[in-house]
Enzyme design. Structure first.
Site, PDB file in Angstrom:
ATOM      1  N   ASP A   1       0.847  -1.197   0.000  1.00  0.00           N
ATOM      2  CA  ASP A   1       0.000   0.000   0.000  1.00  0.00           C
ATOM      3  C   ASP A   1       0.881   1.246   0.000  1.00  0.00           C
ATOM      4  O   ASP A   1       2.111   1.152   0.162  1.00  0.00           O
ATOM      5  CB  ASP A   1      -0.879  -0.058   1.256  1.00  0.00           C
TER       6      ASP A   1
ATOM      7  N   GLU B   1       2.562   5.036  -4.008  1.00  0.00           N
ATOM      8  CA  GLU B   1       2.533   5.989  -5.149  1.00  0.00           C
ATOM      9  C   GLU B   1       3.872   6.705  -5.311  1.00  0.00           C
ATOM     10  O   GLU B   1       4.200   7.027  -6.459  1.00  0.00           O
ATOM     11  CB  GLU B   1       1.400   6.997  -4.950  1.00  0.00           C
TER      12      GLU B   1
ATOM     13  N   ASP C   1      -8.905   3.783  -1.992  1.00  0.00           N
ATOM     14  CA  ASP C   1      -9.860   4.220  -0.979  1.00  0.00           C
ATOM     15  C   ASP C   1     -11.160   4.769  -1.564  1.00  0.00           C
ATOM     16  O   ASP C   1     -11.360   5.984  -1.658  1.00  0.00           O
ATOM     17  CB  ASP C   1      -9.196   5.255  -0.069  1.00  0.00           C
TER      18      ASP C   1
HETATM   19  C1  GLC Z   1      -4.631   3.304   2.933  1.00  0.00           C
HETATM   20  C2  GLC Z   1      -5.157   2.107   2.150  1.00  0.00           C
HETATM   21  C3  GLC Z   1      -6.212   1.402   2.961  1.00  0.00           C
HETATM   22  C4  GLC Z   1      -5.635   1.001   4.313  1.00  0.00           C
HETATM   23  C5  GLC Z   1      -5.094   2.214   5.042  1.00  0.00           C
HETATM   24  C6  GLC Z   1      -4.394   1.843   6.335  1.00  0.00           C
HETATM   25  O1  GLC Z   1      -5.620   4.264   3.064  1.00  0.00           O
HETATM   26  O2  GLC Z   1      -5.620   2.473   0.891  1.00  0.00           O
HETATM   27  O3  GLC Z   1      -6.689   0.281   2.260  1.00  0.00           O
HETATM   28  O4  GLC Z   1      -6.627   0.391   5.085  1.00  0.00           O
HETATM   29  O5  GLC Z   1      -4.176   2.899   4.209  1.00  0.00           O
HETATM   30  O6  GLC Z   1      -3.327   0.990   6.111  1.00  0.00           O
END
Ligand code: GLC
Length: 748
Positions: free
Chosen positions: A420, A423, A491
């Site tokens: 995650d 980017e 998200d």
């Molecule tokens: C980011 C991710 C989400 C995750 C969060 C905490 O917002 O896109 O899926 O739950 O981080 O790790």
């Protein structure tokens, strides 16, 4: 200022077109892909010194241009504007002044450079004020970009445009403009967003009489304007770097997607449990809670294969660590889950906490693993753990180091990794353009950062997980990332508009090569409602990546947070998915071989049908199954467009003739599903709690009268042994209501 054509040199299948101001290289691959590259700085007539342009971005394509075989030839010139004609295979290129090309495929003009100047609309002097107001949703201002490189092509009157990964807006991108710049914006994603998490510079143009793809391999920030500025042309404008694109003509979308994935790699076949149901939430605070979640699924008889651990399991958000109070024994947790047929996936973010006592920081500093500021110091920003540093995944040594850390997770029984924030996202403002990586400055690396993180993770798992097929899930991606990871759409929110958006995104991601994809079921941000949750599940019923996930602080959305009606409807939907897992797995195998996506927009299957060019509230699972989910509240029925041919209602068996809209019954617990005449669909029968319960003796073949064929496939569901022949493949053929079976391969 003109740039006159001088002459041309040909070496094998590459033509160097020599212009007054430099050269343009055109290579024709044996499968009719045409690679067009400009190499500033390369002296004219470089080809005579053996220069052949290679792929622009390392590791994105599977083939280098120099791998292509064949010979191009210069032919006679027919028209004064045409300075040279190059041809090979089914391609003929007309070369004109100013580096303008017309490309013919099978004798038909398919791709033409726009020869006039762009007609930019007049700018209102106060426009910048309005842009500033909207800043959050706008990437950059329309400044004159002096280093920009532009590809500008004629847009046909009826051209529709697909692809470009996860960009929001309609399925058909014609009339929109977008920017490739991996962006994490937590506000609800709407049509006017120009950028999202992924940058996949590939799109498909479907005209009345042609179909082709363009892959513009340049990692800098890039604008794609698909007839938004002007309906006569579309353009791709890279802020910097070189002109480097591939033109891929085909008879239809399937062929074009096949060419693109032959170049950049196909989505691999995953371990079978990946196609099961995943449960996740940011905020599963203890390992006991994770186990309870698994037990609840079993108690309520809702199939489930995977639970995800979000950042809560780590020690102070330090990657590759565990919180010893809340998650003291993840190994025993994963063993208990395994007894219940449930696997564990854990999140790993790129940011490494700046902490002198933390092994990742110490080791990384010692080996010079992190990105630098221009003054040579290690660049710092903030993410979940506070002040953090960013591994340079463009460096091989960093990828191997990071990849080896997967052992820590594997030793705890973790079966897949979720990447995650790659980017990369950062809390103290964006990374400046000039942060230094081995491959170049941040402005060049930004869009491939997630790609290389996923590659590091994939290769680590491939090396350390005992021959199992690695599963990596990513938020950020570039072209070719599908070789290493699946992707989810980040998200989203618990709003009705995001059910529709998820289908648009999944359809476009699928034709952009990233066939293992899906959106957070129930919505990540905001509070779901029971009805919304059910419809989210139904919409995703056959979407390859099927995960309920939500944000900390939002209303919980495991099915049992709501009443019996909700639980029953979710159970029914999840069971429907599990029934189709043998078919999904067969399609996933086919996808690895040919690039044909598992889920497809209707236009992929029916490109000649003008009615389906913008339909994305219906989708196909393979060629046989059409799903038409309800995407608005309070509905009991919905209109469904059935393309030409005969169709059967999956539930009632009622037959419909297509080429028209019908009204389908869709009470809360029912997602309309129609099956094409001639369909052959392997399905799982009996009681199923997880994919482990789907054994070959429980698989039966559903057939629907008509003409069709399908290959059912079996392997060990886990390892790469199938690539060495350890699989069975049986071809089924239907004619009328007669089913024939032929063994194609017996390797088990
Ligand atoms: C980011 C991710 C989400 C995750 C969060 C905490 O917002 O896109 O899926 O739950 O981080 O790790």
């Amino acid at each position: 200022m003109g740039n006159s054509y001088k002459n041309c040199k040909i070496q094998d299948n590459t033509a160097e077109l020599i212009y007054e101001n430099g050269s343009l290289f055109v290579t024709i691959f044996e499968n009719n892909i045409v690679h067009v590259a400009q190499k500033p700085g390369i002296e004219s007539v470089a080809i005579e010194e053996g220069f052949i342009p290679k792929a622009a971005t390392p590791d994105v394509t599977c083939k280098d241009t120099s791998d292509a075989k064949g010979t191009a030839a210069e032919a006679g010139v027919s028209d004064a504007a045409v300075k040279a004609v190059i041809s090979a295979r089914d391609i003929t290129v007309y070369v004109k002044d100013n580096e303008k090309l017309d490309i013919y495929y099978k004798g038909k003009l398919v791709l033409s450079d726009y020869e006039k100047a762009r007609k930019k609309s007049e700018k209102n002097p106060y426009e910048d004020l309005a842009i500033a107001e909207l800043e959050g949703h706008t990437v950059g201002k329309d400044e004159e970009k002096t280093d920009a490189v532009t590809i500008i092509k004629k847009l046909g009157k009826d051209d529709a445009i697909y692809g470009l990964g996860d960009k929001p807006g309609c399925l058909n991108k014609r009339g929109y403009s977008y920017v490739n710049w991996n962006t994490d914006d937590p506000a609800p994603h709407v049509d006017s967003f120009k950028s999202l998490y992924k940058s996949i510079p590939f799109f498909i143009v479907l005209g009345d009489e042609y179909c082709y793809g363009i892959f513009a391999d340049n990692t800098y920030k890039t604008t794609f304007d698909f007839g938004y500025e002007n309906t006569d042309y579309y353009f791709v404008e890279h802020e910097k770097g070189e002109l480097d694109y591939y033109f891929m003509p085909g008879n239809d979308m399937a062929e074009v997607v096949g060419l693109y994935t032959s170049l950049t790699g196909t989505t691999p076949l995953y371990q079978r449990w990946i196609y099961g149901s995943h449960q996740s939430r940011w905020g599963y605070y203890t390992q006991d809670e994770v186990l309870d979640i698994a037990d609840k699924f079993r108690e309520l008889d809702i199939p489930c294969d995977v639970i995800h651990m979000d950042i809560d399991y780590m020690n102070g958000y330090r990657v590759f660590t565990f919180d010893d109070k809340k998650f003291p024994d993840v190994k025993s947790l994963s063993e208990k889950l395994a007894d219940r047929g449930v696997k564990l996936i854990s999140i790993i973010d790129p940011g490494v906490k700046k902490d002198e006592d933390y092994f990742m920081y110490k080791e990384g500093m010692e080996m010079d693993a992190f990105a630098h500021d221009t003054d040579g110091s290690v660049y710092e920003n903030a993410v979940w753990p506070g002040t953090s540093v960013f591994p340079d995944f463009t460096k091989q040594s960093v990828r191997s180091w990071w990849g080896d850390k997967t052992k820590i997770l594997l030793e705890h029984g973790i079966s897949g990794i979720w990447n995650d924030m790659n980017e990369p996202a950062s809390f103290n403002g964006p990374l400046p353009d000039d942060v230094q990586f081995e491959y170049g400055a941040h402005e060049k690396v930004h869009n491939i950062y997630g790609h290389f993180m996923a590659k590091a993770t994939y290769e680590g798992l491939a090396k350390n997980d005992g021959g199992k097929r690695p599963f990596v899930l990513t938020r950020a991606a570039y072209a070719g990332s599908q070789k290493y990871c699946g992707g989810w759409t980040g998200d989203n929110h618990s709003i009705w508009a995001h059910i529709a958006l998820s289908l648009e995104q999944v359809c476009n991601l699928s034709v952009s090569g990233l066939a293992m994809c899906g959106s957070d079921i129930g919505g990540f941000g905001s509070d779901t409602t029971p009805e919304l949750l059910v419809r989210f599940y139904e919409a995703a019923v056959f979407v390859p990546f099927f995960r309920n996930h939500s944000a900390m602080g939002t209303r919980r959305q495991e099915p049992w947070q709501f009443d019996e009606t909700t639980i029953d409807a979710v159970r029914k939907t999840v069971k429907l998915r599990y029934r189709f897992i043998p078919y999904i797995y067969d399609l996933a195998h086919e996808c690895e071989k040919t690039g044909a996506p598992i889920v497809r927009p209707l236009v992929y299957e029916y490109p000649a049908d003008m009615h389906v060019r913008n339909i994305s509230d219906e989708y196909m699972l393979g060629s046989f199954v059409l799903v038409a989910p309800v995407i608005a509240p309070g509905k009991e029925a919905r209109e469904v467009y059935l393309p030409d041919g005969d169709w059967y209602d999956y539930y009632t068996g009622e037959k419909y003739s297509g080429g028209r809209y019908i009204l389908a019954d869709a009470p809360l617990d029912k997602v309309p599903v129609f099956i094409k005449a001639g369909a052959i669909i392997p399905v799982a029968d009996g009681e199923i709690r997880s994919t482990e319960d789907i054994t070959e003796d429980k698989i039966s073949i559903l057939t629907y009268p008509g003409k069709g064929s399908f290959v059912h496939y079996q392997d060990d569901n886990e390892t790469f042994a199938y690539r060495d022949g350890a699989y069975n493949a049986v071809e089924y053929t239907m004619d009328g209501d007669k089913l024939e079976k032929r063994v194609l391969h017996k390797g088990l």
